[in-house]
Design an enzyme around this catalytic site. Structure first.
Site, PDB file in Angstrom:
ATOM      1  N   LYS A   1       3.555  -6.949   4.061  1.00 10.51           N
ATOM      2  CA  LYS A   1       3.235  -5.466   3.851  1.00 10.51           C
ATOM      3  C   LYS A   1       2.714  -4.692   4.980  1.00 10.51           C
ATOM      4  O   LYS A   1       2.403  -5.365   6.024  1.00 10.51           O
ATOM      5  CB  LYS A   1       1.972  -5.504   2.682  1.00 10.51           C
ATOM      6  CG  LYS A   1       0.575  -5.931   3.138  1.00 10.51           C
ATOM      7  CD  LYS A   1      -0.053  -4.872   3.947  1.00 10.51           C
ATOM      8  CE  LYS A   1      -0.078  -3.463   3.369  1.00 10.51           C
ATOM      9  NZ  LYS A   1      -1.133  -2.513   4.047  1.00 10.51           N
TER      10      LYS A   1
ATOM     11  N   THR B   1      -2.538  -1.697   7.870  1.00 11.26           N
ATOM     12  CA  THR B   1      -2.610  -3.144   8.228  1.00 11.26           C
ATOM     13  C   THR B   1      -1.185  -3.927   7.971  1.00 11.26           C
ATOM     14  O   THR B   1      -0.723  -3.436   6.924  1.00 11.26           O
ATOM     15  CB  THR B   1      -3.844  -3.630   7.360  1.00 11.26           C
ATOM     16  OG1 THR B   1      -5.029  -3.175   7.791  1.00 11.26           O
ATOM     17  CG2 THR B   1      -3.811  -5.169   7.434  1.00 11.26           C
TER      18      THR B   1
ATOM     19  N   SER C   1      -9.071  12.665   3.584  1.00 10.20           N
ATOM     20  CA  SER C   1      -9.851  13.598   3.907  1.00 10.20           C
ATOM     21  C   SER C   1      -9.986  14.289   2.367  1.00 10.20           C
ATOM     22  O   SER C   1      -9.447  13.895   1.255  1.00 10.20           O
ATOM     23  CB  SER C   1      -9.165  14.683   4.582  1.00 10.20           C
ATOM     24  OG  SER C   1      -7.775  14.869   4.395  1.00 10.20           O
TER      25      SER C   1
ATOM     26  N   GLU D   1       6.785   4.860   6.856  1.00 11.68           N
ATOM     27  CA  GLU D   1       7.014   5.788   6.102  1.00 11.68           C
ATOM     28  C   GLU D   1       6.617   7.301   6.903  1.00 11.68           C
ATOM     29  O   GLU D   1       6.217   7.154   8.022  1.00 11.68           O
ATOM     30  CB  GLU D   1       5.800   6.206   5.017  1.00 11.68           C
ATOM     31  CG  GLU D   1       6.229   5.206   3.653  1.00 11.68           C
ATOM     32  CD  GLU D   1       5.209   5.619   2.613  1.00 11.68           C
ATOM     33  OE1 GLU D   1       4.988   6.575   2.457  1.00 11.68           O
ATOM     34  OE2 GLU D   1       4.983   4.477   1.937  1.00 11.68           O
TER      35      GLU D   1
ATOM     36  N   THR E   1       0.788  -1.003  -0.025  1.00  6.04           N
ATOM     37  CA  THR E   1      -0.131  -0.002   0.058  1.00  6.04           C
ATOM     38  C   THR E   1       0.728   1.163  -0.180  1.00  6.04           C
ATOM     39  O   THR E   1       1.340   1.593  -1.000  1.00  6.04           O
ATOM     40  CB  THR E   1      -1.014  -0.027   1.160  1.00  6.04           C
ATOM     41  OG1 THR E   1      -0.238  -0.208   2.596  1.00  6.04           O
ATOM     42  CG2 THR E   1      -2.063  -1.151   0.923  1.00  6.04           C
TER      43      THR E   1
ATOM     44  N   ASN F   1      -0.697  11.118   7.752  1.00 10.12           N
ATOM     45  CA  ASN F   1      -1.863  10.887   8.426  1.00 10.12           C
ATOM     46  C   ASN F   1      -2.804  11.668   8.466  1.00 10.12           C
ATOM     47  O   ASN F   1      -3.956  11.518   8.934  1.00 10.12           O
ATOM     48  CB  ASN F   1      -1.362  10.296   9.848  1.00 10.12           C
ATOM     49  CG  ASN F   1      -0.641   8.971   9.791  1.00 10.12           C
ATOM     50  OD1 ASN F   1      -1.147   7.988   9.313  1.00 10.12           O
ATOM     51  ND2 ASN F   1       0.634   8.883  10.086  1.00 10.12           N
TER      52      ASN F   1
END
Lengths: 406, 406
Positions: free
Chosen positions: B190, B201, B406, B281, B167, B401
């Site tokens: 992952k 996740t 959004s 990240e 992801t 984050n």
């Protein structure tokens, strides 16, 4: 739009005046001066003196086991339910300073006691600032006579004390309530939430001219703190120096019943806690997380606190994103009673999650133009509720806390 | 300079090859294709197939009570200790999606089962991506035949699967170990720590060609996870979808003893966990917090985890500040056995705190030029230790984050 459930107010209905502080209660003097602890040169030494007739006192301290020297000292002072003064310095926490640090707190109390002609065992000591550095006692010795000379009973003197305990706070924090019968509770606080690290200590001094026995004082103080300061959780970190001291002079000659006293204390503490959250540096939103429909108050508080401590939730709010998935993720890590398929979440009145699934469109929530954020989680498992107040996690938080002390 | 205590390695001495993954073990095929779940257009559907002869399987799942539909489905699948395949999609978590979400996971398993001529009850399903959105099942129905056709037993096929589950990961994550006797454990993972939310996740598929009974498989997997994935704690948040699945084909014809198997699994899981932390990240430092001298392993783990979850500590490290005061503040909130006046803290080998007070000059610690940060807390209360791996709290963390969804 769904119905909004307002966050609870532990002292609803009692009026609080934020222009008065510790000198709002009769029998008290306060003062604040520039002693020289702060490199910046601001006021950094404050005192609150109880002129009686009563010297009843109570306090609650940080539960951090790495407690600062002044906490160790002050625990002994209030153990007998009496104190005559609180001396507070900013510009140095006197934490992790070993025997020399304890000796510094002891000497500080002795110097104040000498000036006031009381016993050193009746002087509470509070410190805030950098951890791991010894206090410059030359500065303390020179400053104490000055701050004692500065002490007076008027409103301006109370404000000077409130200013002298500020660290990264941008405004002094005061609150007072006067009962219809004529007795008062006053208070001052410092701390910019826990959003201002190292400097994060919350110091509070409360005064009352009510006539109260020490054991009642201690019980009322604990109860008031439990629903106010204990529920303001800016970043989940606990200081080594947190101290809330309550002094009772008895100067009003009135003995309120315990419930009345607790309500007044709660009203003043609630106002001070809200001022702390609102002044949390680096924060863009003040967040109230209410968990309702809980099987117990403890479960409600646990759920609210768990959401309040989720960095993913807190960054989402900074991004003005009413991200209910992150609320549910946090709720799911608790052991509170609930059925995941029954959970409702509303944010600023919009029920964005209904029955554990997507609810009303999140576009209906406009966080960009609202500093206040009200999150309500309905567990549908009982009749209890509790609110935790916190802030969002922002770039400024990272900036302030990474730049400090390096 | 004081002595460095190295952070423990749960599988010290076993060589791990990160260029091979789930197809390193005999009896397995894997594949990865672009089905169309991701708006970005990257690979987003992967499969790992166990061609036997054995179909033994074990799994551990998120303990979050708000678990995603595929977690509910897959718990049932592995309950009997057998599974033939794992199908994994990125681009949608299928969490908080109600009965329709569970039906989607069920149908996904049916489609894979049909293609492989096995029972749907032998197909594990994993999903990752946004919470609260239904999976587009048209995409799934078209993608499954493609990914089954893509499946092959070579290294390139294993890598395609590892790529398709990414992801916000910047690199695919694989690891494999082959024992001197000739049996192997392979794996892919992952997740960019928990630093990449919603997308946070952690999905892991492990394969082995050892012949192992399901109950041994489950026990070994739990043990390996407990000292690897469970101790990688990037931001304290727990996903609704975390799943680690282990499939055993028995194709090597070798039955290793349980300890050997656990060590090999731990080695592969340790490598994958380190790859997750390193790829977190938004992180500027990889932090290993070792608590030694603890009265128990549980207490050591609690202390390390508490430090790892302190936002004040994590921002200090981002600021390249070896702030031991914040380490002690966090340690002080635990109920582990220790004397505050006995605590030592070293950071990258320099004992910055000795006996609860300032130790060697913190200037001796150069964090600016080191991505790795090793914090060692010595409680001096026993002989146990544990390491938790985490990251610092950075502007990029807040940015990623707060900007997401959004």
């Amino acid at each position: 739009m769904s119905t909004v459930h307002p966050s609870q107010d532990p002292a609803a209905g009692l009026s609080v005046d934020t222009s008065r502080g510790v000198t709002a209660a009769a029998g008290f003097r306060a003062g604040g001066v520039t002693a020289g602890f702060k490199a910046s040169g601001g006021d950094d030494l404050a005192v609150v003196i109880n002129d009686g007739p009563s010297a009843a006192a109570a306090a609650v301290f940080t539960s951090n086991r790495v407690a600062a020297a002044p906490v160790h000292w002050s625990r002994q002072v209030v153990a007998d339910g009496a104190a005559r003064a609180v001396i507070l310095n900013s510009g140095g926490a006197n934490a992790c300073t070993g025997p020399q640090g304890f000796q510094a707190s002891h000497e500080t109390a002795e110097l104040v006691a000498e000036g006031l002609q009381v016993g050193a065992g009746d002087v509470v000591v509070c410190s805030t600032g950098l951890i791991g550095v010894q206090l410059p006692m030359g500065v303390m010795r020179a400053g104490i006579p000055e701050v004692l000379a500065d002490a007076a009973a008027d409103e301006a003197a109370g404000l000077r004390a409130a200013r002298a305990i500020m660290t990264t706070d941008t405004v002094p924090k005061q609150a007072a309530h006067t009962s219809p019968e004529g007795w008062s509770v006053g208070g001052m606080a410092k701390g910019a939430g826990m959003l201002a690290p190292g400097l994060a200590t919350m110091l509070v001094v409360l005064t009352t001219d009510a006539e109260v026995r020490p054991e009642v004082l201690q019980r009322s103080l604990r109860e008031a703190c439990a629903v106010t300061f204990d529920r303001a959780d800016s970043d989940g970190c606990m200081s080594t120096n947190d101290t809330v001291t309550l002094l009772a002079s008895g100067a009003s000659g009135i003995s309120p019943d315990e419930l009345e006293l607790t309500r007044a204390l709660s009203a003043v503490c609630h106002s001070l806690a809200q001022q702390l959250i609102t002044d949390a540096e680096g924060a863009a939103h003040d967040i109230a997380i209410t968990t309702m429909g809980a099987a117990s108050v403890v479960q409600a508080e646990t759920v609210s606190r768990t959401v309040a401590r989720s960095n993913l939730f807190k960054t989402a709010i900074f991004g003005n994103d009413p991200n209910w998935g992150r609320v549910l993720s946090a709720v799911g890590t608790t052991d509170a009673e609930f059925d995941p398929d029954e959970l409702d979440v509303s944010i600023n009145g919009v029920m964005v999650c209904r029955g554990g699934m997507i609810g009303d469109p999140r576009e209906g929530v406009d966080l960009a133009s609202s500093r206040k954020v009200e999150v309500v989680v309905d567990l549908k498992a009982g009749a209890h509720e509790a609110t935790i107040w916190t802030n969002d996690l922002t770039h400024d938080y990272v900036e302030e806390n990474s730049a400090y002390s390096s």
